[in-house]
Design a protein around this motif. Structure first.
Motif, PDB file in Angstrom:
ATOM      1  N   LEU A  34       6.747   0.753  15.754  1.00  0.00           N
ATOM      2  CA  LEU A  34       7.083  -0.764  15.406  1.00  0.00           C
ATOM      3  C   LEU A  34       5.658  -2.114  14.835  1.00  0.00           C
ATOM      4  O   LEU A  34       5.862  -2.433  13.893  1.00  0.00           O
ATOM      5  N   LEU A  35       4.898  -1.029  15.792  1.00  0.00           N
ATOM      6  CA  LEU A  35       3.201  -1.906  14.828  1.00  0.00           C
ATOM      7  C   LEU A  35       2.890  -1.025  14.062  1.00  0.00           C
ATOM      8  O   LEU A  35       2.185  -2.166  13.565  1.00  0.00           O
TER       9      LEU A  35
ATOM     10  N   SER B 241       6.115  -3.721   6.053  1.00  0.00           N
ATOM     11  CA  SER B 241       6.983  -4.852   6.044  1.00  0.00           C
ATOM     12  C   SER B 241       7.669  -5.487   6.867  1.00  0.00           C
ATOM     13  O   SER B 241       6.762  -5.339   8.245  1.00  0.00           O
ATOM     14  N   ASP B 242       8.570  -6.063   6.206  1.00  0.00           N
ATOM     15  CA  ASP B 242       9.346  -7.061   7.311  1.00  0.00           C
ATOM     16  C   ASP B 242      10.161  -6.189   8.324  1.00  0.00           C
ATOM     17  O   ASP B 242      11.443  -6.098   7.771  1.00  0.00           O
TER      18      ASP B 242
ATOM     19  N   ALA C 167      12.330   4.496   9.274  1.00  0.00           N
ATOM     20  CA  ALA C 167      11.687   5.188   8.692  1.00  0.00           C
ATOM     21  C   ALA C 167      11.796   4.960   7.038  1.00  0.00           C
ATOM     22  O   ALA C 167      10.900   4.890   5.963  1.00  0.00           O
ATOM     23  N   GLN C 168      12.435   3.437   6.202  1.00  0.00           N
ATOM     24  CA  GLN C 168      12.413   3.319   5.400  1.00  0.00           C
ATOM     25  C   GLN C 168      11.184   1.704   4.936  1.00  0.00           C
ATOM     26  O   GLN C 168      11.161   1.076   4.066  1.00  0.00           O
ATOM     27  N   GLU C 169      10.867   1.967   6.312  1.00  0.00           N
ATOM     28  CA  GLU C 169       9.870   0.532   6.201  1.00  0.00           C
ATOM     29  C   GLU C 169       8.703   1.370   5.731  1.00  0.00           C
ATOM     30  O   GLU C 169       8.029   2.454   5.769  1.00  0.00           O
TER      31      GLU C 169
ATOM     32  N   GLY D  28       0.219  -1.634  -0.048  1.00  0.00           N
ATOM     33  CA  GLY D  28       0.292   0.031   0.028  1.00  0.00           C
ATOM     34  C   GLY D  28       1.146   1.217  -0.021  1.00  0.00           C
ATOM     35  O   GLY D  28       1.735   1.430  -0.304  1.00  0.00           O
ATOM     36  N   ARG D  29       0.051   2.948  -0.386  1.00  0.00           N
ATOM     37  CA  ARG D  29       0.808   3.652  -0.374  1.00  0.00           C
ATOM     38  C   ARG D  29       1.201   4.142   1.011  1.00  0.00           C
ATOM     39  O   ARG D  29       0.758   3.364   2.368  1.00  0.00           O
ATOM     40  N   ASN D  30       2.434   4.351   1.307  1.00  0.00           N
ATOM     41  CA  ASN D  30       2.949   4.884   2.376  1.00  0.00           C
ATOM     42  C   ASN D  30       1.830   6.062   3.136  1.00  0.00           C
ATOM     43  O   ASN D  30       1.518   6.706   2.543  1.00  0.00           O
TER      44      ASN D  30
END
Length: 308
Positions: A182-183, A187-188, A161-163, A3-5
């Motif tokens: 983190l919740l 992505s992984d 931030a890259q997640e 999905g879009r960030n």
């Protein structure tokens, strides 16, 4: 999930009741102002009083600055959200807050270790103290603390931030912090989590071992002194720093060991760690330190003479 960030996050805050929010606003505004006044007063005293130009107060000056910075990263946004209908923070603003929180916390952990090493040298090697803790050494330790803080902050913030944050965008906290963020990762996050855990271990165990070793040697030296006055002087000199260390690491450990669920306990621990602790440090050093109280009396005496 793809999905879009998201472009902004919603901070749920501490309460949805208007009456409670108004009371909390007043409470945290008072705490924030006291925090700034206390830490800025410590900075002024140490910078202006020749009796406080020693390595211990050199480190304390930077510790007061970091406490002011840390509180200013969290509390103004908290106050704004308490009085605002739209409790949002932009993606960039959220990660700037995370970066500054990591930088402040990591730098303060290193500064506390430097202060413990200073006390170790002063108590266990008093004859070599002036040589060992000279100006270049103290400045180097402060610079190294700041460099570690910047490095740790950049690495962990950039990785997070890259997640992919594709939604939901609701943070179960009053600030952007690592556990609740983190919740929200779609992505992984294994690389980010590994980096965060590595940082916590290094900055947790490393300084803690140094602190434990320093204070073990200090206690051993103090117990070996026959004079009760000498032992009392050593414990009095080190007690303020030791109490600050316990509060800093105690609240930090409990905060980051608590699962990120948005529970009331988690909110209380976050408040203790980010709002209350920066207020307690100057109070501890001013109330328990004879040199600081004497410096404050001298400053007030100078001010009163100037007004007459």
């Amino acid at each position: 999930m793809e999905g879009r960030n998201v472009t902004e996050f919603v901070l749920l805050g501490l309460s949805s009741s208007p009456q409670s929010q108004a009371l909390l606003f007043v409470l945290f505004l008072v705490i924030y102002l006291l925090t700034l006044v206390g830490n800025l007063l410590m900075l002024t005293l140490i910078s202006s009083d020749a009796h406080l130009r020693t390595p211990m107060y050199f480190f304390l000056r930077y510790l007061s600055f970091m406490d002011s910075l840390y509180s200013s990263v969290i509390v103004p946004k908290l106050l704004w959200n308490l009085m605002s209908e739209w409790k949002t923070i932009s993606f960039l603003g959220c990660f700037i807050q995370i970066a500054m929180v990591i930088f402040s916390g990591a730098t303060e952990a290193c500064l506390l270790s430097a202060m413990a090493y200073d006390r170790f040298q002063a108590v266990c090697h008093p004859l070599l103290y002036v040589i060992t803790m000279n100006g270049k050494v103290c400045s180097g330790m402060v610079a190294l603390s700041g460099a570690i803080g910047v490095s740790v902050s950049l690495v962990n913030t950039l990785l997070l931030a890259q997640e992919n944050f594709c939604g939901p965008n609701i943070i179960h906290s009053f600030a952007c912090e690592l556990p609740p963020m983190l919740l929200l990762v779609c992505s992984d996050p294994h690389t980010t989590i590994a980096s965060i855990l590595t940082t916590m271990v290094i900055l947790g165990i490393g300084p803690f071992v140094l602190l434990l070793g320093s204070y073990s040697c200090i206690i051993k030296t103090a117990l070996g002194i026959n004079s009760a006055t000498g032992r009392s002087k050593i414990f009095s000199t080190c007690s303020s720093h030791f109490l600050v260390v316990i509060i800093f690491y105690g609240s930090g450990v409990f905060r980051h060991m608590t699962p990120a669920t948005g529970s009331a306990l988690e909110q209380v621990l976050s408040l203790q760690y980010s709002v209350v602790t920066p207020l307690l440090n100057p109070l501890i050093y001013s109330l328990k330190n004879k040199d600081v109280k004497a410096a404050l009396r001298r400053m007030l005496s100078r001010k009163s003479r100037l007004t007459l």
